[in-house]
Write a protein that holds these residues in place. Structure first.
Motif: not given
Length: 206
Positions: A188-206
């Motif tokens: 919940y408290d991750l924040g938009p920037q870190k959330s975006a970075q996490l999602i992009e990392r996971v997306m890159a792994r497929g």
């Protein structure tokens, strides 16, 4: 102490130290990857699964709505005074941070308050200013909500009586892959920037 005994004692100390080091690595690794890589021995996801609900347009949907898209699944309710609107506005900011990479990312808002959250109530609520565009609102019977919450290991509980009751519920957002399987949790408290970075990392792994 005889030399042989000294050597045996030193060897024993080394083995104990090495064992502790291995345990430490396992504990740290488990803490770091245990949730994001959650799966059973059969390879099936331990978060998520089949469901049947109704969206804000009154259409029946099931788990196939996840196919072919990355999806953020969030449990909440329209009468929520703080956490739900804050999370939704935060997800709007997260998608903005991601830019074009968010084009295949959908958000599913699952109500844990089916008694009040009719499809129309969800539709009106999700059209509020500041919320992400295109959020899929989902509701259903109490039994259907209980089933999907169990599948996603999401907690919720009614608190109070009468018209002023509220709901306690899980704050985690679940990132599901295009195959409908769980990929990672967003705190919940991750924040938009870190959330975006996490999602992009996971997306890159497929």
């Amino acid at each position: 102490m005889p030399r042989r005994s000294i050597l045996l004692f030193a060897a024993a100390c080394f083995i104990i130290a090495a064992s502790l080091a291995i345990v430490t690595v396992v504990v740290v690794t488990g803490r770091e990857h245990g949730v994001t890589e959650a799966s059973s021995a059969t390879g099936q996801p331990t978060v998520g699964g089949p469901f049947q609900l109704v969206n804000q347009d009154g259409q029946t949907v099931d788990q196939t709505m996840l196919n072919g898209k990355w999806t953020l699944v969030f449990f909440g309710f329209t009468y929520c005074p703080d956490y739900c609107p804050t999370t939704l506005t935060g997800l709007a900011a997260t998608k903005k941070q991601m830019g074009d990479k968010a084009k295949d990312l959908q958000i599913a808002f699952v109500s844990v308050d089916p008694a009040r959250d009719t499809p129309k109530a969800l539709k009106d609520y999700l059209e509020s200013d500041g919320f992400p565009e295109g959020v899929v609102g989902l509701t259903g019977s109490p039994e259907q909500i209980a089933a999907v919450a169990k599948a996603y290991r999401a907690y919720y509980q009614k608190v109070g009586e009468g018209e002023t009751y509220t709901m306690n519920h899980t704050l985690t957002v679940y990132l599901m892959g295009p195959d409908g399987k769980f990929r990672a949790p967003l705190a919940y408290d991750l924040g938009p920037q870190k959330s975006a970075q996490l999602i992009e990392r996971v997306m890159a792994r497929g």
